[in-house]
Design an enzyme around this catalytic site. Structure first.
Site, short mmCIF file in Angstrom:
data_model
loop_
_atom_site.label_atom_id
_atom_site.label_comp_id
_atom_site.label_asym_id
_atom_site.label_seq_id
_atom_site.Cartn_x
_atom_site.Cartn_y
_atom_site.Cartn_z
N LYS A 48 0.82 -1.21 0.00
CA LYS A 48 0.00 0.00 0.00
C LYS A 48 0.86 1.26 0.00
CE LYS A 48 -4.30 -1.84 1.62
NZ LYS A 48 -5.17 -2.08 2.74
N LYS A 55 -3.09 -9.75 -9.12
CA LYS A 55 -4.33 -10.13 -8.44
C LYS A 55 -5.47 -9.24 -8.95
CE LYS A 55 -5.42 -8.54 -4.42
NZ LYS A 55 -5.55 -8.10 -3.04
N LYS A 109 -9.65 -3.77 -7.48
CA LYS A 109 -10.29 -2.53 -7.95
C LYS A 109 -9.26 -1.50 -8.35
CE LYS A 109 -13.22 -3.74 -4.39
NZ LYS A 109 -13.64 -3.58 -3.02
P1 TYM Z 1 -11.00 -6.76 0.57
O1 TYM Z 1 -12.09 -5.78 0.73
O2 TYM Z 1 -9.79 -6.38 -0.21
O3 TYM Z 1 -11.53 -8.11 -0.09
C1 TYM Z 1 -12.64 -8.79 0.43
C2 TYM Z 1 -12.49 -10.28 0.31
O4 TYM Z 1 -12.28 -10.64 -1.07
C3 TYM Z 1 -11.09 -11.39 -1.20
N1 TYM Z 1 -10.43 -11.04 -2.47
C4 TYM Z 1 -9.98 -11.95 -3.33
N2 TYM Z 1 -9.99 -13.29 -3.33
C5 TYM Z 1 -9.45 -13.93 -4.38
N3 TYM Z 1 -8.88 -13.29 -5.44
C6 TYM Z 1 -8.86 -11.94 -5.50
N4 TYM Z 1 -8.33 -11.33 -6.54
C7 TYM Z 1 -9.41 -11.20 -4.41
N5 TYM Z 1 -9.55 -9.87 -4.14
C8 TYM Z 1 -10.17 -9.80 -2.94
C9 TYM Z 1 -10.23 -10.98 -0.02
O5 TYM Z 1 -9.27 -11.97 0.28
C10 TYM Z 1 -11.27 -10.81 1.06
O6 TYM Z 1 -11.59 -12.05 1.66
N6 TYM Z 1 -8.71 -6.63 5.00
C11 TYM Z 1 -9.87 -7.13 4.29
C12 TYM Z 1 -11.19 -6.66 4.86
C13 TYM Z 1 -11.39 -6.98 6.29
C14 TYM Z 1 -11.65 -8.26 6.85
C15 TYM Z 1 -11.82 -8.05 8.25
C16 TYM Z 1 -11.74 -9.54 6.30
C17 TYM Z 1 -11.40 -6.09 7.32
N7 TYM Z 1 -11.67 -6.72 8.50
C18 TYM Z 1 -12.07 -9.13 9.12
C19 TYM Z 1 -12.00 -10.61 7.16
C20 TYM Z 1 -12.16 -10.40 8.55
C21 TYM Z 1 -9.77 -6.67 2.85
O7 TYM Z 1 -9.10 -5.74 2.52
O8 TYM Z 1 -10.57 -7.34 1.99
#
Ligand code: TYM
Length: 327
Positions: A112, A192, A195
């Site tokens: 990041k 990956k 967005k």
């Molecule tokens: P975020 O918002 O980036 O993504 C949400 C979920 O989608 C999965 N994901 C993917 N899985 C496979 N391939 C991809 N290209 C891909 N892009 C996103 C992520 O692994 C995630 O499961 N830090 C977390 C949000 C969060 C969270 C939590 C998750 C905050 N608190 C507590 C679990 C428990 C995040 O940035 O996800």
């Protein structure tokens, strides 16, 4: 008593098929087995630049996507992180047991920083502690996520262990659940799906848009001409076939590609068709929910109130343990 599960997504824009196959599709199945809490983690989303005027719509979009994919508010709790202040309260407490060095070595922090050189705020560093608070606040035992979140889960366990050791057993160490879509690559076939990289198929994309995106997506780069045999194992689109196509079709595509019986465009046509079939019911439900915003808002508020009841109990216990319960 069912074991508890927490997971969440940041409302940083439309949800894409990485979120769907990496997380939500699993969530829908797990609703039967666990007591589930699914969060829209808006405090996480403000650690990168954003437009405040767009945030409300993004939150609603996230909730609508959860519901359209099959999260059932009768079975699971759908909540908004900023409506449950105990998340940030617990995060502060956990900050005090988390060595700075643990946060500095988290790979997503370094990523990041390189993506947002003009906005390296403290929230970016502290992000995984808030995530640990999200999970531990509900004493969650399992957390279904994509592969990119595994370092955060490891850190959550370390924080739980340190807290338990210092103040007495309080938090279970949560384990992750990953599905077969744990790491979906973007249309560029290298990074990956994300967005911020503009390489996504969104849950709101129409079949026409899906076709347009897939028709120009990167395949096996060694296959230069239609007559060349391809290698499905290195082709990103073949991994997408594994997510949406039937077994026999996957085999036909595999053999066709390996023997140059079919070209990349043929393979993409079948994939676009199957992808659209999987996503079309979700898109239709999303459109319907956008017409019923009041219901969606009520689901978010009710879910957040429900989550807050559990959150308050944990925070009371935590404050007692750390000597800050003044009553
Ligand atoms: P975020 O918002 O980036 O993504 C949400 C979920 O989608 C999965 N994901 C993917 N899985 C496979 N391939 C991809 N290209 C891909 N892009 C996103 C992520 O692994 C995630 O499961 N830090 C977390 C949000 C969060 C969270 C939590 C998750 C905050 N608190 C507590 C679990 C428990 C995040 O940035 O996800």
């Amino acid at each position: 008593m069912k074991e508890r599960l927490f997971s969440g997504i940041q409302p940083t824009g439309g949800l894409h098929i990485g979120n769907y196959f990496g997380a939500i599709k699993n969530w829908v199945k797990l609703q039967e087995k666990y007591e589930c809490i699914f969060g829209i983690v808006d405090y996480h989303a403000i650690t990168v630049n954003y437009n405040p005027e767009e945030m409300r719509r993004r939150i609603l979009d996230c909730a609508i996507s959860y519901l359209a994919c099959g999260i059932d508010p009768e079975k699971s709790t759908l909540m908004l992180q900023s409506l449950v202040p105990e998340h940030t309260e617990l995060a502060w407490i956990l900050n005090t047991v988390t060595p700075l060095a643990w946060l500095e070595r988290v790979p997503t922090f370094k990523e990041k920083v390189s993506q947002n050189p003009q906005n390296i705020n403290t929230g970016l560093l502290d992000y995984p502690v808030l995530m640990a608070a999200d999970i531990l606040l509900y004493k969650s035992v399992v957390v279904p996520v994509g592969e990119d979140q595994l370092p955060h889960l490891e850190l959550t366990r370390e924080i739980a262990r340190k807290f338990n050791k210092t103040f007495g057993y309080t938090f279970p160490e949560p384990r992750e659940i990953t599905g077969k879509g744990a790491r979906i690559l973007g249309l560029d076939g290298v990074n990956k799906m994300s967005k911020s990289l503009n390489n996504c198929i969104y849950l709101s994309d129409s079949p026409q848009v899906i076709w347009k995106k897939l028709s120009t997506a990167v395949t096996d780069t060694n296959r230069k001409r239609r007559e060349d045999p391809g290698n499905p194992e290195v082709c990103n689109l073949f991994s997408m076939h594994k997510l949406v196509s039937k077994k026999e079709e996957i085999e036909t595509v595999r053999r066709g590609c390996q023997r140059a019986g079919i070209g990349c465009l043929d393979c993409k046509k079948i994939l676009a068709e199957n992808m659209s079939q999987e996503l079309e019911p979700i898109r239709e439900k999303q459109n319907m929910l956008w017409e019923n915003l009041k219901d969606v808002e009520d689901i978010i508020k009710e879910g957040s109130n429900k989550a807050r009841m559990i959150a308050r109990q944990t925070l009371k216990e935590v404050k007692e343990k750390i000597g800050l319960y003044f009553n």
